[in-house]
Design a protein around this motif. Structure first.
Motif, PDB file in Angstrom:
ATOM      1  N   HIS A  86      44.864   3.566  63.277  1.00 19.72           N
ATOM      2  CA  HIS A  86      45.953   2.586  63.406  1.00 19.72           C
ATOM      3  C   HIS A  86      45.647   1.652  64.564  1.00 19.72           C
ATOM      4  CE1 HIS A  86      48.089   4.457  66.871  1.00 19.72           C
ATOM      5  NE2 HIS A  86      47.827   5.616  66.311  1.00 19.72           N
ATOM      6  N   ASP A 116      45.122   6.573  72.292  1.00 19.33           N
ATOM      7  CA  ASP A 116      45.895   6.545  71.045  1.00 19.33           C
ATOM      8  C   ASP A 116      45.943   5.111  70.524  1.00 19.33           C
ATOM      9  OD1 ASP A 116      47.601   7.064  68.963  1.00 19.33           O
ATOM     10  OD2 ASP A 116      49.334   7.554  70.200  1.00 19.33           O
ATOM     11  N   THR A 117      44.924   4.669  69.725  1.00 15.25           N
ATOM     12  CA  THR A 117      43.876   5.520  69.204  1.00 15.25           C
ATOM     13  C   THR A 117      42.641   4.687  68.960  1.00 15.25           C
ATOM     14  OG1 THR A 117      43.817   7.559  67.876  1.00 15.25           O
ATOM     15  CG2 THR A 117      44.275   5.574  66.676  1.00 15.25           C
ATOM     16  N   GLU A 150      51.746   2.114  62.795  1.00 12.51           N
ATOM     17  CA  GLU A 150      51.848   3.570  62.743  1.00 12.51           C
ATOM     18  C   GLU A 150      52.842   4.070  63.771  1.00 12.51           C
ATOM     19  OE1 GLU A 150      51.035   7.806  63.561  1.00 12.51           O
ATOM     20  OE2 GLU A 150      50.856   6.157  64.956  1.00 12.51           O
ATOM     21  N   GLU A 151      52.869   3.401  64.941  1.00 10.84           N
ATOM     22  CA  GLU A 151      53.669   3.919  66.055  1.00 10.84           C
ATOM     23  C   GLU A 151      55.171   3.705  65.848  1.00 10.84           C
ATOM     24  OE1 GLU A 151      52.617   5.796  68.191  1.00 10.84           O
ATOM     25  OE2 GLU A 151      50.522   5.388  68.645  1.00 10.84           O
ATOM     26  N   GLU A 179      43.392  10.355  65.378  1.00 16.18           N
ATOM     27  CA  GLU A 179      44.486  10.581  66.332  1.00 16.18           C
ATOM     28  C   GLU A 179      43.945  11.535  67.380  1.00 16.18           C
ATOM     29  OE1 GLU A 179      47.338   9.194  66.651  1.00 16.18           O
ATOM     30  OE2 GLU A 179      47.822   8.361  64.677  1.00 16.18           O
TER      31      GLU A 179
HETATM   32 ZN    ZN Z   1      48.313   7.351  67.298  1.00 12.88          ZN
END
Ligand code: ZN
Length: 393
Positions: A86, A116-117, A150-151, A179
């Motif tokens: 992501h 991350d990430t 994604e977050e 991840e």
């Molecule tokens: Zn992540």
């Protein structure tokens, strides 16, 4: 082939220096550094994919100015593997460090996204770049996916990539979702159903509660019923390493003043679901529990965006730990397979590949904090593992 730590660190640092804060995590500090979101990093990734010898680069606009980016690197075989990373990061507003300086110091790359990430993306690109310059290709054909959102906002990039891959008729053998897992291949994640329950009472002067219907008091037995449901779930024998489902009441609001009987009260309830549970069935059960316990009329709504099949919530992701890919990653890293309590893009990818693992350097325990870093030694270790997987020659 060995790629030195400095080269790997610089490749990751370059990505950290491109801000890509999720728009739902926007704030003044993030905005100081240019437009918010994944647009800039997607364009830069498309350039880097090209430069590393991709034979196909696709910018797939998911939301205006927020594209996914796909790069295909032809291998020596037709076997297809996917690495999904992501591209968005969480907020930088609480950071005590310059969020995007990407400095390499004390054996780490520093800045938002380093852990991350972006680490995996930077390492894979450095490897592809070195192989391309030496005229080498990976054994499998590699599709590198940079996915947005994604977050926060509901795994929109992964939700888009899946039908794209299906339309292309891709037959994916192995898929790695990047991840921070401390190099443990994660083969199971709980799914999630998240609901809001709103009790509708009737307002009255608080000296005459008999003239109204108190929505806050009506919520008390609903909360008790959800606590009881959580306890019931804990008493069931777990079917997998993921353990039992859980229920948590996470938010409550209601009331208008100290002398008014409240006509409305809402709670948010999260239900982590385990393999074998259907999110739709769970949602129905949660709704039935609320309705049975609530003495006034109540409404139940899902707080999660619908999946592509039009259904709410996410099923769990689970694959047995003894599949070839999970065992390979564990052996190559000197770790053991694991399951994880957090959600990832993998929740959208069940069944898309023959085998899937969530994997990467660093610990999720250190993510989203006031400082963020990834150790250069971890980048070197990751390059070793991924090099063994993709085996150039
Ligand atoms: Zn992540």
């Amino acid at each position: 082939m060995d790629i030195d730590g400095q080269t790997l660190a610089e490749s990751v640092a370059e990505l950290v220096r491109i801000p890509s804060v999720n728009p739902l995590h926007a704030g003044p500090r993030a905005e100081e550094h240019g437009p918010i979101g994944e647009g800039a990093i997607a364009l830069r990734l498309a350039e880097r994919f090209d430069k590393c010898g991709a034979d196909e680069v696709v910018l797939d606009e998911v939301l205006p100015g927020r594209p996914n980016v796909y790069g295909r690197f032809r291998g020596r075989s037709d076997r297809l593997v996917v690495v999904d990373v992501h591209t968005d990061t969480v907020t930088v507003e609480h950071m005590t460090d310059p969020p995007f300086d990407g400095r390499i110091e004390h054996g780490s790359v520093w800045g938002r996204g380093a852990l991350d990430t972006k680490a995996t993306l930077g390492v894979v690109l450095a490897m592809l770049d070195a192989w391309h310059r030496d005229g080498l290709r990976p054994e499998p054909t590699l599709l590198l996916v940079g996915s947005i959102s994604e977050e926060a906002g509901g795994l929109l990039g992964a939700t888009r990539f899946r039908p794209w891959a299906e339309q292309q008729g891709l037959r994916i053998d192995q898929m790695l979702v990047a991840e921070p897992t401390e190099f443990r291949p994660v083969h199971g994640l709980k799914g999630l159903v998240l609901i809001e329950v709103t009790a509708r009472g009737a307002a009255a002067h608080s000296s005459r509660p008999d003239l109204g219907a108190n929505a806050i008091e009506a919520m008390a037995p609903v909360i008790a019923a959800f606590v009881a449901e959580h306890e019931r779930l804990q008493s069931l024998p777990p079917a997998t390493e993921l353990g039992s489902g859980t229920v948590s009441v996470t938010r409550i609001s209601g009331g208008t003043g100290g002398n008014v009987i409240p006509d409305r009260c809402s709670i948010s309830v999260g239900r982590r679901i385990v393999p074998g549970e259907d999110p739709g069935d769970v949602l129905e059960r949660m709704s039935a529990i609320a309705r049975a316990a609530c003495p006034v009329p109540c409404e139940i709504t899902s707080l999660l965006p619908l999946r592509p099949d039009g259904k709410p919530g996410s099923p769990a992701f689970y694959q047995r730990p003894d599949t070839g890919f999970v065992r390979f990653l564990a052996r190559a890293s000197g770790t053991d397979p694991a399951v994880a309590p957090f959600g990832t893009n993998a929740l959208r990818y069940s069944g898309l590949a023959n085998e899937l693992a969530i994997f990467g350097p660093g610990s999720i325990d250190h993510a989203h904090q006031a400082t963020e870093r990834i150790a250069v030694a971890d980048l070197v270790r990751l390059a070793d593992v991924l090099g063994a997987w993709l085996s150039p020659a």
